[in-house]
Design a protein around this motif. Sequence first.
Motif, short mmCIF file in Angstrom:
data_model
loop_
_atom_site.label_atom_id
_atom_site.label_comp_id
_atom_site.label_asym_id
_atom_site.label_seq_id
_atom_site.Cartn_x
_atom_site.Cartn_y
_atom_site.Cartn_z
N SER A 67 -56.13 -28.22 12.69
CA SER A 67 -55.48 -29.24 13.73
C SER A 67 -56.22 -29.56 14.84
CB SER A 67 -54.17 -28.57 13.96
OG SER A 67 -53.50 -28.95 13.38
N ASP A 68 -56.86 -31.24 15.06
CA ASP A 68 -56.45 -31.59 16.52
C ASP A 68 -58.40 -31.05 16.00
OD1 ASP A 68 -55.25 -32.97 18.35
OD2 ASP A 68 -53.77 -31.13 17.89
N ILE A 69 -58.96 -31.43 15.23
CA ILE A 69 -60.39 -31.22 16.02
C ILE A 69 -61.06 -32.36 16.55
CG2 ILE A 69 -60.77 -29.90 13.74
CD1 ILE A 69 -62.32 -33.03 12.87
N VAL A 70 -61.76 -31.48 17.32
CA VAL A 70 -63.17 -32.26 18.72
C VAL A 70 -64.40 -32.62 17.76
CG1 VAL A 70 -60.96 -32.07 20.35
CG2 VAL A 70 -63.46 -30.23 20.06
N GLY B 204 -51.99 -37.98 15.30
CA GLY B 204 -50.95 -38.76 16.11
C GLY B 204 -49.85 -37.60 15.03
N THR B 205 -48.20 -38.87 15.51
CA THR B 205 -47.13 -37.78 15.40
C THR B 205 -46.96 -37.80 13.68
OG1 THR B 205 -46.09 -39.69 16.15
CG2 THR B 205 -45.86 -37.80 17.21
N THR B 206 -47.71 -38.95 12.89
CA THR B 206 -47.91 -39.98 11.55
C THR B 206 -48.78 -38.06 10.67
OG1 THR B 206 -47.09 -41.83 12.07
CG2 THR B 206 -47.92 -41.89 10.00
N GLY B 207 -49.56 -38.18 11.28
CA GLY B 207 -50.57 -37.16 10.70
C GLY B 207 -49.99 -36.05 10.85
N LYS B 208 -49.95 -35.55 11.89
CA LYS B 208 -48.98 -34.55 12.22
C LYS B 208 -48.11 -34.01 11.56
CE LYS B 208 -50.37 -33.48 16.54
NZ LYS B 208 -50.15 -33.37 18.15
N ASN B 209 -47.16 -34.94 11.23
CA ASN B 209 -46.28 -34.90 10.36
C ASN B 209 -46.54 -34.30 8.54
OD1 ASN B 209 -42.92 -34.88 9.11
ND2 ASN B 209 -43.01 -37.62 9.05
N LEU B 210 -47.36 -35.36 8.28
CA LEU B 210 -47.97 -35.96 7.01
C LEU B 210 -48.95 -34.49 6.39
CD1 LEU B 210 -47.95 -36.94 4.26
CD2 LEU B 210 -49.94 -38.35 5.18
N MET B 211 -50.23 -33.73 7.29
CA MET B 211 -51.19 -33.48 6.80
C MET B 211 -50.89 -31.93 6.38
SD MET B 211 -53.45 -35.12 6.11
CE MET B 211 -55.01 -34.87 6.28
N PRO B 212 -50.13 -31.07 7.16
CA PRO B 212 -49.83 -29.60 6.80
C PRO B 212 -48.84 -29.97 6.28
CG PRO B 212 -48.82 -30.62 9.08
CD PRO B 212 -49.20 -31.57 8.50
N ARG B 213 -47.62 -30.97 5.41
CA ARG B 213 -47.31 -30.20 4.01
C ARG B 213 -48.84 -30.40 2.63
NH1 ARG B 213 -41.44 -32.04 3.35
NH2 ARG B 213 -41.77 -31.88 0.98
N LEU B 214 -48.94 -31.98 3.00
CA LEU B 214 -50.46 -32.36 2.34
C LEU B 214 -51.06 -30.32 1.83
CD1 LEU B 214 -51.50 -33.51 0.59
CD2 LEU B 214 -53.33 -33.90 2.38
N ILE C 129 -47.15 -22.39 21.12
CA ILE C 129 -48.40 -22.87 22.69
C ILE C 129 -49.76 -22.35 23.00
CG2 ILE C 129 -46.32 -24.25 23.86
CD1 ILE C 129 -46.38 -21.64 25.76
N ASP C 130 -49.32 -21.35 21.87
CA ASP C 130 -50.76 -20.59 22.03
C ASP C 130 -51.63 -21.02 20.67
OD1 ASP C 130 -49.48 -19.86 19.12
OD2 ASP C 130 -49.83 -17.91 19.76
N GLY C 131 -51.53 -20.99 19.51
CA GLY C 131 -52.69 -22.32 18.52
C GLY C 131 -52.63 -23.66 18.44
N ASP C 132 -51.14 -23.83 18.81
CA ASP C 132 -50.96 -25.49 19.00
C ASP C 132 -50.68 -25.72 17.23
OD1 ASP C 132 -50.77 -25.82 21.81
OD2 ASP C 132 -52.06 -26.38 22.19
N ASN C 133 -50.79 -25.89 16.32
CA ASN C 133 -51.20 -26.10 15.21
C ASN C 133 -50.81 -27.37 14.24
OD1 ASN C 133 -54.29 -24.65 14.28
ND2 ASN C 133 -52.56 -23.27 15.19
N ASN C 134 -49.26 -26.81 15.33
CA ASN C 134 -47.85 -27.21 14.54
C ASN C 134 -48.09 -28.17 13.23
OD1 ASN C 134 -46.23 -30.53 13.79
ND2 ASN C 134 -46.73 -30.95 16.17
N GLN C 135 -47.84 -26.86 12.17
CA GLN C 135 -48.17 -26.95 10.89
C GLN C 135 -46.74 -26.01 10.50
OE1 GLN C 135 -51.42 -24.93 10.06
NE2 GLN C 135 -53.16 -26.50 11.08
N VAL C 136 -46.16 -25.06 10.68
CA VAL C 136 -45.33 -23.71 9.61
C VAL C 136 -44.11 -24.83 9.20
CG1 VAL C 136 -44.65 -21.99 10.16
CG2 VAL C 136 -46.68 -21.76 11.55
N GLY C 137 -43.66 -25.40 10.16
CA GLY C 137 -42.14 -25.88 10.10
C GLY C 137 -42.55 -26.83 8.48
#
Lengths: 308, 250
Positions: free
Chosen positions: A112-115, A92-102, B120-128
């Motif tokens: 991201s977004d494992i299913v 969600g937005t909380t995890g997406k905000n935090l995890m890449p920084r970590l 919108i390709d990898g949809d990773n939402n990480q780089v920033g």
Amino acid sequence: MSVLVIAEHNNATLNSVTASVVAAAVQLDADIHVLIAGSDCSAAATAAGQYQGVSRVLVADNTAYANQLPEAVAPLVSSIAADYTAILAAAGTTGKNLMPRLAALLDAGQISDIVAIEAQDTFIRPIYAGNALATVKTSDPVKILTVRTSAFEPVGNGNNPDQMALDTVISQNKSQFISENLSTSERPELASASIVVSGGRGLGSAENFQLLERIADKLGAAIGASRAAVDAGFVGNDLQVGQTGKIVAPELYIAVGISGAIQHLAGMKDSKVIVAINSDADAPIFQVADYGLVADLFQVLPELESLL
Amino acid sequence: MKILVPVKRVVDANVKVRVSADKSSIDLSNVKMAMNPFCEIAVEEAVRLKEQGVATEIVAVTVGEEKSQEQLRTAMALGADRSIWVEQTGFVEPLAVAKLLKAVVDRESPDLIILGKQSIDGDNNQVGQMLAALCDMPQGTFAFRLSIENGRALVSREVDGGEQVVSLSLPAVVTTDLRLNEPRYAKLPDIMKAKKKPLDKITPAELGVIVSSSMTTIAVHEPPGRKAGIIVGSTGELVDKLRNEAKVIP
Ligand SMILES: Cc1cc2nc3c(=O)[nH]c(=O)nc-3n(C[C@H](O)[C@H](O)[C@H](O)COP(=O)(O)OP(=O)(O)OC[C@H]3O[C@@H](n4cnc5c(N)ncnc54)[C@H](O)[C@@H]3O)c2cc1C
């Protein structure tokens, strides 16, 4: 070794998506710790401890974490990361905000977004708005994962693990919390509701969304929306379903006045049963619908309300 | 104030992509490419800050193959003053992109970095977020409103439950959400002018970055299709099907 789940909570209550993240963690390792970082967050910590499979709850209870800003929480988690083979949070937005920084602090990548989990280092995740599923293997010693919670059946309650306080305090003032405006609704959470009634541009106005709300009330459903409906100001941004909004997979998804752009389908096409109500027989939404009704929604919705 | 805007070349948002025959990737041959929509929003926001007199210079940057220069030209047609092309062919994972951008940040010392929340390709939402961590900067992700006040960035963010506002010291990283603005279209004279704006090429080696990778894509599959549905004739029939066939309503 153990795996760490970062709980999603607002200090007082635990967000139920955390139960699905624990479910994903169970597939990785037998020893699962949950971190609650917050302020006055003992209630959330107690709730997290009840999840089956959790062996320890770590509690970082300090005003420094009151708003769970990633500038504070990422270094906190990074300080204990070496103890874990994987660290997971809800996508969600909380995890997406935090995890890449970590992840960057650990010099690790993130998946991201494992299913689905194929192996301890191999995961399946959607790419290109869910038009493809990629199987990705990582060589990072600590795997940083965000979990698409709609893809994992939540674990149940019935547990009493030990609690451990984390005393590390990360003070920072680069980022300051100013305010929050959270919508309150009596309805079920969109992300975990078993029925979702969604409206698109075809609804035409915010007032007309009341037609949907009356149906949602009868069904105990959550309300969702397309991007066009949100952009037009019919409803708040927190209701957007899609590639860049919320991902839902309810038992029943009713799409009303929604054309079915790929970006919208990305957020709902894993629903069990999909209903489409649209006056345009060629609308792409009918290609994913189990039951389609080609008709004017302003005629159908009142009929539907009276029949339910 | 100087703004750095990283942009990415991706498949056009209207293209329905296909998995390659050998199931190893997405087939990108003869597919229309464009600037990632979230990057367009980032460029637009920077241009507006310049129009308001808040920003003085906008530098666009991309990491990519030769053709990604097209997206830098687009950024300059929309209002970026100059651009930097970090030449790197093939797939570059988000952490490597963030490291390359960090090296550019070290050279350019921007006060603000605005980039799309996801491509919108990898949809990773990480780089920033990764870039913010590497630069030890605060981050305002998923922004739908941005202003510079008293030397700080005030960022309104779209969050799951609604909205949140944070105040960030500068320099800072901001990632854009859909409702931050509505990007303008480039006008023909501006497209012509953009051809003359400076575009500098640099390699990862020159930036002192070794592009490494910890991820391997083993396979790419089509998602399971849905079984064909039916068209019902009336609201009554719909309710009957949902109640008695699908059994999803009481
Ligand atoms: C980068 C990017 C990200 C995006 N992310 C998302 C996302 O997360 N979620 C999302 O939803 N979209 C997203 N979009 C937008 C998406 O491409 C579509 O524009 C959007 O989903 C369209 O919304 P809609 O179906 O409500 O509107 P439209 O496409 O305008 O469809 C309206 C439908 O209503 C029907 N209709 C009108 N009147 C009636 C009536 N009286 N009775 C019955 N039917 C009627 C019409 O036939 C039509 O099919 C994104 C786009 C981009 C480029």
